[in-house]
Design an enzyme around this catalytic site. Sequence first.
Site, PDB file in Angstrom:
ATOM      1  N   HIS A   1      -4.754  11.974 -26.004  1.00 35.49           N
ATOM      2  CA  HIS A   1      -4.960  10.613 -25.495  1.00 35.49           C
ATOM      3  C   HIS A   1      -5.819   9.796 -26.461  1.00 35.49           C
ATOM      4  O   HIS A   1      -5.598   8.591 -26.627  1.00 35.49           O
ATOM      5  CB  HIS A   1      -5.595  10.644 -24.102  1.00 35.49           C
ATOM      6  CG  HIS A   1      -4.627  11.049 -23.034  1.00 35.49           C
ATOM      7  ND1 HIS A   1      -5.013  11.575 -21.822  1.00 35.49           N
ATOM      8  CD2 HIS A   1      -3.275  11.001 -22.999  1.00 35.49           C
ATOM      9  CE1 HIS A   1      -3.935  11.832 -21.100  1.00 35.49           C
ATOM     10  NE2 HIS A   1      -2.879  11.498 -21.782  1.00 35.49           N
TER      11      HIS A   1
ATOM     12  N   GLU B   1      -5.487  16.671  -8.414  1.00 34.49           N
ATOM     13  CA  GLU B   1      -6.297  17.101  -9.558  1.00 34.49           C
ATOM     14  C   GLU B   1      -7.767  17.281  -9.194  1.00 34.49           C
ATOM     15  O   GLU B   1      -8.666  16.774  -9.861  1.00 34.49           O
ATOM     16  CB  GLU B   1      -6.152  16.109 -10.720  1.00 34.49           C
ATOM     17  CG  GLU B   1      -6.487  16.743 -12.062  1.00 34.49           C
ATOM     18  CD  GLU B   1      -6.127  15.844 -13.242  1.00 34.49           C
ATOM     19  OE1 GLU B   1      -5.383  16.321 -14.110  1.00 34.49           O
ATOM     20  OE2 GLU B   1      -6.568  14.695 -13.273  1.00 34.49           O
TER      21      GLU B   1
ATOM     22  N   ARG C   1       0.819  -1.230   0.000  1.00 37.04           N
ATOM     23  CA  ARG C   1       0.000   0.000   0.000  1.00 37.04           C
ATOM     24  C   ARG C   1       0.850   1.277   0.000  1.00 37.04           C
ATOM     25  O   ARG C   1       0.401   2.325   0.450  1.00 37.04           O
ATOM     26  CB  ARG C   1      -0.982   0.020   1.171  1.00 37.04           C
ATOM     27  CG  ARG C   1      -1.945  -1.155   1.154  1.00 37.04           C
ATOM     28  CD  ARG C   1      -3.108  -0.943   2.083  1.00 37.04           C
ATOM     29  NE  ARG C   1      -4.000  -2.080   2.010  1.00 37.04           N
ATOM     30  CZ  ARG C   1      -3.911  -3.163   2.773  1.00 37.04           C
ATOM     31  NH1 ARG C   1      -2.962  -3.246   3.680  1.00 37.04           N
ATOM     32  NH2 ARG C   1      -4.756  -4.147   2.641  1.00 37.04           N
TER      33      ARG C   1
ATOM     34  N   LYS D   1       1.716  11.496 -10.279  1.00 37.09           N
ATOM     35  CA  LYS D   1       0.747  10.677 -11.016  1.00 37.09           C
ATOM     36  C   LYS D   1       1.468   9.432 -11.498  1.00 37.09           C
ATOM     37  O   LYS D   1       2.524   9.527 -12.143  1.00 37.09           O
ATOM     38  CB  LYS D   1       0.220  11.433 -12.233  1.00 37.09           C
ATOM     39  CG  LYS D   1      -0.966  12.307 -11.948  1.00 37.09           C
ATOM     40  CD  LYS D   1      -1.571  12.745 -13.267  1.00 37.09           C
ATOM     41  CE  LYS D   1      -2.675  13.747 -13.066  1.00 37.09           C
ATOM     42  NZ  LYS D   1      -3.159  14.274 -14.362  1.00 37.09           N
TER      43      LYS D   1
ATOM     44  N   LYS E   1       5.176  23.165 -13.550  1.00 38.01           N
ATOM     45  CA  LYS E   1       4.504  21.958 -13.053  1.00 38.01           C
ATOM     46  C   LYS E   1       4.498  21.929 -11.524  1.00 38.01           C
ATOM     47  O   LYS E   1       3.482  21.591 -10.900  1.00 38.01           O
ATOM     48  CB  LYS E   1       5.169  20.705 -13.621  1.00 38.01           C
ATOM     49  CG  LYS E   1       4.533  19.453 -13.064  1.00 38.01           C
ATOM     50  CD  LYS E   1       4.239  18.412 -14.079  1.00 38.01           C
ATOM     51  CE  LYS E   1       3.229  17.418 -13.510  1.00 38.01           C
ATOM     52  NZ  LYS E   1       3.121  16.198 -14.230  1.00 38.01           N
TER      53      LYS E   1
ATOM     54  N   ASN F   1      -3.353  19.378 -18.465  1.00 35.21           N
ATOM     55  CA  ASN F   1      -3.863  18.500 -19.522  1.00 35.21           C
ATOM     56  C   ASN F   1      -4.216  19.274 -20.789  1.00 35.21           C
ATOM     57  O   ASN F   1      -4.926  18.751 -21.648  1.00 35.21           O
ATOM     58  CB  ASN F   1      -5.096  17.733 -19.015  1.00 35.21           C
ATOM     59  CG  ASN F   1      -4.700  16.662 -18.026  1.00 35.21           C
ATOM     60  OD1 ASN F   1      -3.655  16.044 -18.161  1.00 35.21           O
ATOM     61  ND2 ASN F   1      -5.526  16.466 -17.018  1.00 35.21           N
TER      62      ASN F   1
ATOM     63  N   ARG G   1      -5.117  21.582 -11.258  1.00 37.78           N
ATOM     64  CA  ARG G   1      -4.121  20.731 -11.921  1.00 37.78           C
ATOM     65  C   ARG G   1      -4.550  20.320 -13.320  1.00 37.78           C
ATOM     66  O   ARG G   1      -3.721  19.989 -14.160  1.00 37.78           O
ATOM     67  CB  ARG G   1      -3.830  19.486 -11.068  1.00 37.78           C
ATOM     68  CG  ARG G   1      -2.735  18.614 -11.681  1.00 37.78           C
ATOM     69  CD  ARG G   1      -2.206  17.578 -10.725  1.00 37.78           C
ATOM     70  NE  ARG G   1      -1.233  16.742 -11.389  1.00 37.78           N
ATOM     71  CZ  ARG G   1      -0.411  15.928 -10.773  1.00 37.78           C
ATOM     72  NH1 ARG G   1      -0.446  15.824  -9.460  1.00 37.78           N
ATOM     73  NH2 ARG G   1       0.456  15.193 -11.436  1.00 37.78           N
TER      74      ARG G   1
ATOM     75  N   HIS H   1      -4.429  17.543 -24.089  1.00 40.59           N
ATOM     76  CA  HIS H   1      -4.339  16.108 -23.823  1.00 40.59           C
ATOM     77  C   HIS H   1      -5.617  15.324 -24.103  1.00 40.59           C
ATOM     78  O   HIS H   1      -5.553  14.106 -24.232  1.00 40.59           O
ATOM     79  CB  HIS H   1      -3.894  15.861 -22.373  1.00 40.59           C
ATOM     80  CG  HIS H   1      -2.413  16.072 -22.179  1.00 40.59           C
ATOM     81  ND1 HIS H   1      -1.774  17.238 -22.528  1.00 40.59           N
ATOM     82  CD2 HIS H   1      -1.444  15.258 -21.685  1.00 40.59           C
ATOM     83  CE1 HIS H   1      -0.491  17.131 -22.242  1.00 40.59           C
ATOM     84  NE2 HIS H   1      -0.259  15.941 -21.735  1.00 40.59           N
TER      85      HIS H   1
ATOM     86  N   GLU I   1       5.624  19.058 -24.343  1.00 42.40           N
ATOM     87  CA  GLU I   1       5.180  19.392 -22.983  1.00 42.40           C
ATOM     88  C   GLU I   1       5.792  20.714 -22.514  1.00 42.40           C
ATOM     89  O   GLU I   1       5.206  21.437 -21.713  1.00 42.40           O
ATOM     90  CB  GLU I   1       5.525  18.269 -22.003  1.00 42.40           C
ATOM     91  CG  GLU I   1       4.803  16.942 -22.258  1.00 42.40           C
ATOM     92  CD  GLU I   1       3.324  16.942 -21.842  1.00 42.40           C
ATOM     93  OE1 GLU I   1       2.821  17.966 -21.325  1.00 42.40           O
ATOM     94  OE2 GLU I   1       2.663  15.905 -22.055  1.00 42.40           O
TER      95      GLU I   1
ATOM     96  N   HIS J   1       3.815  10.179 -27.159  1.00 45.47           N
ATOM     97  CA  HIS J   1       2.896  11.043 -26.419  1.00 45.47           C
ATOM     98  C   HIS J   1       3.051  12.507 -26.850  1.00 45.47           C
ATOM     99  O   HIS J   1       2.077  13.207 -27.121  1.00 45.47           O
ATOM    100  CB  HIS J   1       3.173  10.876 -24.919  1.00 45.47           C
ATOM    101  CG  HIS J   1       2.322  11.742 -24.044  1.00 45.47           C
ATOM    102  ND1 HIS J   1       0.958  11.635 -23.984  1.00 45.47           N
ATOM    103  CD2 HIS J   1       2.658  12.757 -23.193  1.00 45.47           C
ATOM    104  CE1 HIS J   1       0.478  12.527 -23.128  1.00 45.47           C
ATOM    105  NE2 HIS J   1       1.483  13.223 -22.646  1.00 45.47           N
TER     106      HIS J   1
HETATM  107  N1  GLY Z   1       0.556  15.325 -16.852  1.00 52.98           N
HETATM  108  C1  GLY Z   1      -0.454  16.010 -16.179  1.00 52.98           C
HETATM  109  C2  GLY Z   1      -0.317  16.018 -14.712  1.00 52.98           C
HETATM  110  O1  GLY Z   1       0.681  15.563 -14.194  1.00 52.98           O
HETATM  111  O2  GLY Z   1      -1.215  16.453 -14.026  1.00 52.98           O
END
Ligand code: GLY
Length: 371
Positions: free
Chosen positions: A255, A240, A129, A151, A230, A248, A244, A251, A193, A267
């Site tokens: 995606h 998020e 965990r 993430k 970031k 995206n 946050r 994105h 990015e 990507h």
């Molecule tokens: N790649 C988007 C984020 O890390 O929130």
Amino acid sequence: MCAMKVSDMVRIQVTPSGDRAYDVVLGEGALCELPALAAGRTRVMVIHPRALRATAAAVIAELRAGAGAGVETHAFEVPDGEEAKQLRVAGACWDALGRVGFTRDDLVVGLGGGTTTDLAGFAAAGWLRGVDVIQVPTTVLGMVDAAVGGKTGIDIEAGKNLVGAFHQPLAVLCDLSTLASLPAVEVRAGLAEVVKAGFIADPRILELLEADPTGSARLPELVERSIRVKAAVVSGDPREAGRREILNYGHTLAHAIEKVENFSWRHGAAVSVGMVFAAELSRLVAGLDRATADRHRELLRAIGLPVEYRGDRWPALLDAMRVDKKTRGRRLRFVVLEALGRPRGFDDPEPGLLLAAYGSVAAGGVSATGS
Ligand code: GLY
């Protein structure tokens, strides 16, 4: 490798609310900080792709030399690229951790590009965990995006990154010397990015890239500026719940392209097309001025990134977007720009406007019937 002189490191702190703060360390030789960070652990498992076997061996040697004799070191090799982000590969990582008796006090190191750090983070998040992970990104994309912010995840049949966990790393070590051998196509993919960070928050990035679209002369500054964008966003909204989502930008469509292409597109290449689309959508629904919208296409094209996608794929892309993480309930959600540096979320654009925005990236025009 750490016998050489280590230059001054840039340290960018990430302070995720409700979680411990950590540093993103950036510079030539940042990897040399790993042994000190691993000292006191009983076991360290370095998860790395096949392509970085030699680098992993060097990292293990440094750990043995610098982290103290009591630290037991292990390497675990995973497939290169997106192939790593599979449930069976995560399972193999957990089996490997089980075989060496990994405990809660031990440390996972994710060494590689964004796919490796996503997988290693997920393996660490799931094991008992949650055990500590230090991310060591070796690509531009990994440094400016994937490895920072906690993430983690894998891809499944239904889509990319649909299974994962928020699991903040203990530290992120961005060793710029690992970028020296990166193929130009990978650098370009990472620059997508970087461009995103420019449009959503730091226009100076755009000026630097417009002056030198290869990014080569100012790469450390570009990477640092992008990480700062970031780090600031993630610190305010680590899970998020709100802001946050601006990371995206571009994105939602990206995606979908990756899914429709069975993850064979890089990507960054998909994000490039996705940003041109998002810019046009921003013009149509959020009042973005035409010059800023056009600036996306011009800069991304100058960098050598794609700005078009197949016109006959719109129905398949729409289907794919409906299962994207940004979708809420039945609403399709996008990030749009009201102006340079002013992003926000936008729900359910009218289908006609979406199609019109797609027209700006559709090679040969849109065919709504699809193939
Ligand atoms: N790649 C988007 C984020 O890390 O929130």
